[in-house]
Motif scaffolding. Structure first.
Motif, PDB file in Angstrom:
ATOM      1  N   LYS A 131       0.839  -1.201   0.000  1.00 34.48           N
ATOM      2  CA  LYS A 131       0.000   0.000   0.000  1.00 34.48           C
ATOM      3  C   LYS A 131       0.873   1.250   0.000  1.00 34.48           C
ATOM      4  O   LYS A 131       0.600   2.209  -0.707  1.00 34.48           O
ATOM      5  CB  LYS A 131      -0.916  -0.021   1.222  1.00 34.48           C
ATOM      6  CG  LYS A 131      -1.861   1.146   1.267  1.00 34.48           C
ATOM      7  CD  LYS A 131      -2.751   1.076   2.490  1.00 34.48           C
ATOM      8  CE  LYS A 131      -3.663   2.292   2.523  1.00 34.48           C
ATOM      9  NZ  LYS A 131      -4.466   2.333   3.726  1.00 34.48           N
ATOM     10  N   LYS A 132       1.932   1.229   0.781  1.00 31.51           N
ATOM     11  CA  LYS A 132       2.854   2.355   0.840  1.00 31.51           C
ATOM     12  C   LYS A 132       3.532   2.563  -0.517  1.00 31.51           C
ATOM     13  O   LYS A 132       3.692   3.683  -0.980  1.00 31.51           O
ATOM     14  CB  LYS A 132       3.915   2.104   1.918  1.00 31.51           C
ATOM     15  CG  LYS A 132       4.852   3.266   2.145  1.00 31.51           C
ATOM     16  CD  LYS A 132       5.993   2.911   3.058  1.00 31.51           C
ATOM     17  CE  LYS A 132       5.538   2.561   4.440  1.00 31.51           C
ATOM     18  NZ  LYS A 132       6.674   2.358   5.360  1.00 31.51           N
ATOM     19  N   ALA A 163       2.392   1.587  -3.554  1.00 34.04           N
ATOM     20  CA  ALA A 163       1.422   2.066  -4.541  1.00 34.04           C
ATOM     21  C   ALA A 163       1.060   3.528  -4.297  1.00 34.04           C
ATOM     22  O   ALA A 163       0.928   4.306  -5.245  1.00 34.04           O
ATOM     23  CB  ALA A 163       0.174   1.188  -4.512  1.00 34.04           C
ATOM     24  N   SER A 164       0.912   3.903  -3.053  1.00 31.15           N
ATOM     25  CA  SER A 164       0.561   5.278  -2.717  1.00 31.15           C
ATOM     26  C   SER A 164       1.664   6.247  -3.119  1.00 31.15           C
ATOM     27  O   SER A 164       1.387   7.317  -3.671  1.00 31.15           O
ATOM     28  CB  SER A 164       0.293   5.381  -1.212  1.00 31.15           C
ATOM     29  OG  SER A 164       0.127   6.716  -0.833  1.00 31.15           O
ATOM     30  N   ALA A 165       2.894   5.881  -2.866  1.00 30.63           N
ATOM     31  CA  ALA A 165       4.021   6.758  -3.220  1.00 30.63           C
ATOM     32  C   ALA A 165       4.145   6.914  -4.722  1.00 30.63           C
ATOM     33  O   ALA A 165       4.352   8.029  -5.227  1.00 30.63           O
ATOM     34  CB  ALA A 165       5.321   6.201  -2.636  1.00 30.63           C
ATOM     35  N   LEU A 179       1.737   6.493  -6.952  1.00 29.37           N
ATOM     36  CA  LEU A 179       0.576   7.229  -7.442  1.00 29.37           C
ATOM     37  C   LEU A 179       0.757   8.728  -7.219  1.00 29.37           C
ATOM     38  O   LEU A 179       0.486   9.535  -8.113  1.00 29.37           O
ATOM     39  CB  LEU A 179      -0.700   6.727  -6.761  1.00 29.37           C
ATOM     40  CG  LEU A 179      -1.986   7.426  -7.181  1.00 29.37           C
ATOM     41  CD1 LEU A 179      -2.268   7.161  -8.656  1.00 29.37           C
ATOM     42  CD2 LEU A 179      -3.155   6.974  -6.318  1.00 29.37           C
ATOM     43  N   ARG A 180       1.222   9.094  -6.040  1.00 21.79           N
ATOM     44  CA  ARG A 180       1.484  10.516  -5.773  1.00 21.79           C
ATOM     45  C   ARG A 180       2.558  11.066  -6.695  1.00 21.79           C
ATOM     46  O   ARG A 180       2.452  12.194  -7.193  1.00 21.79           O
ATOM     47  CB  ARG A 180       1.901  10.709  -4.323  1.00 21.79           C
ATOM     48  CG  ARG A 180       0.779  10.564  -3.360  1.00 21.79           C
ATOM     49  CD  ARG A 180       1.246  10.799  -1.949  1.00 21.79           C
ATOM     50  NE  ARG A 180       0.194  10.525  -1.003  1.00 21.79           N
ATOM     51  CZ  ARG A 180       0.381  10.322   0.260  1.00 21.79           C
ATOM     52  NH1 ARG A 180       1.612  10.352   0.754  1.00 21.79           N
ATOM     53  NH2 ARG A 180      -0.632  10.085   1.062  1.00 21.79           N
ATOM     54  N   TYR A 205      10.291  11.973   0.003  1.00 23.76           N
ATOM     55  CA  TYR A 205       9.918  10.592   0.320  1.00 23.76           C
ATOM     56  C   TYR A 205      10.988   9.904   1.159  1.00 23.76           C
ATOM     57  O   TYR A 205      10.668   9.092   2.038  1.00 23.76           O
ATOM     58  CB  TYR A 205       9.624   9.788  -0.946  1.00 23.76           C
ATOM     59  CG  TYR A 205       8.226  10.043  -1.464  1.00 23.76           C
ATOM     60  CD1 TYR A 205       7.118   9.614  -0.749  1.00 23.76           C
ATOM     61  CD2 TYR A 205       8.023  10.719  -2.649  1.00 23.76           C
ATOM     62  CE1 TYR A 205       5.840   9.863  -1.197  1.00 23.76           C
ATOM     63  CE2 TYR A 205       6.743  10.970  -3.113  1.00 23.76           C
ATOM     64  CZ  TYR A 205       5.657  10.530  -2.378  1.00 23.76           C
ATOM     65  OH  TYR A 205       4.391  10.780  -2.822  1.00 23.76           O
TER      66      TYR A 205
END
Length: 130
Positions: free
Chosen positions: A3-4, A6-8, A10-11, A122
């Motif tokens: 999840k981390k 994919a979220s990074a 995507l952002r 990040y």
């Protein structure tokens, strides 16, 4: 962890698209008088290059943060150094280009710095996670 990851990414993709859109719009304003006709590399190619490199760097850093957090800073420095070396090879024709209009040089290095800021952000977030 997934999840981390994919979220990074995507952002990163959203930020890259927004920056690309703003940069493209800047060159469409007729009063500014900036033309991209004589650019060595199209803006889209430069953004794609830095997006791919940043995605790889962020992915590797997320992987390393899950395995060995103590090495995260060193990995960031090594990967950023490698990116800088490859960027220099890519930017060499732009740097050596003799022109009265330094727009392409400025554009290339601003894009480099923007993506470097994103990577540093990040990395700092990964280092601050407990």
């Amino acid at each position: 962890m997934k999840k981390k990851y994919a979220s990074a990414l995507l952002r990163l993709a959203i930020i890259a698209i927004v920056l690309f859109g703003l940069n493209t719009l800047l060159y469409l304003i007729p009063d500014i008088g900036l033309a991209t006709d004589n650019f060595i590399y199209p803006i889209s190619v430069v953004y794609l290059f830095f997006f791919v490199f940043s995605a790889v760097i962020i992915s590797v850093l997320i992987f390393i943060s899950g395995k060995n957090r103590e090495q995260l800073g060193y990995a960031f420095l090594f990967l950023t150094g490698a990116k800088m070396a490859i960027s220099y090879v890519l930017a060499r024709p732009v740097i050596n280009k003799l022109s009265e209009n330094p727009t392409e040089k400025i554009n290339f290095f601003v894009i480099f710095i923007l993506f470097l800021i994103i990577e540093a952000y990040y990395t700092a977030r990964l280092l601050n996670n407990k």
